[in-house]
Design an enzyme around this catalytic site. Structure first.
Site, PDB file in Angstrom:
ATOM      1  CB  CYS A  28       1.184   6.031   8.486  1.00  0.00           C
ATOM      2  SG  CYS A  28       1.931   7.037   7.209  1.00  0.00           S
ATOM      3  CB  CYS A  31       2.143   9.374   9.391  1.00  0.00           C
ATOM      4  SG  CYS A  31       1.018   9.036   8.022  1.00  0.00           S
TER       5      CYS A  31
END
Length: 103
Positions: A28, A31
């Site tokens: 991600c 993230c």
């Protein structure tokens, strides 16, 4: 240092005080942007707040329990109760201001 939690340790580790849990995954992009922010805040506020993270790919039970559909999701708990949920990337100043409300 931000503590890595699992399905087995999540409930115990977030049951007292103020905790921020970063639900994330290795693939991600947002993230990977959020992680350094959480690390910085841990260094600055770690004496007042417990900073933790959960890899949603490896710990699907706890992510499912809290209805984590998008990542990063930051879950703030106070004495075991969820008090706030933040979805998506949040800059340091914004996240710090939000956390200050609970300490």
């Amino acid at each position: 240092m931000v503590k890595e939690l699992t399905d087995a340790t999540f409930e115990k580790e977030t049951s007292t005080g103020v905790t921020l849990t970063d639900f994330w995954a290795t693939w991600c992009g947002p993230c990977r942007m959020q992680s350094p922010v959480v690390e910085q805040l841990d260094e600055e506020m770690g004496d007042k707040i417990s900073f933790t993270k959960v890899d949603v790919d490896q710990n699907q039970a706890v992510a499912s329990e809290f209805g984590i559909m998008s990542i990063p999701t930051l879950l703030i708990k106070k004495d075991g109760e969820v008090v706030d949920t933040l979805v998506g990337y949040h800059p340091k100043e914004q996240l710090q201001a939000k956390l200050e409300q609970y300490i």
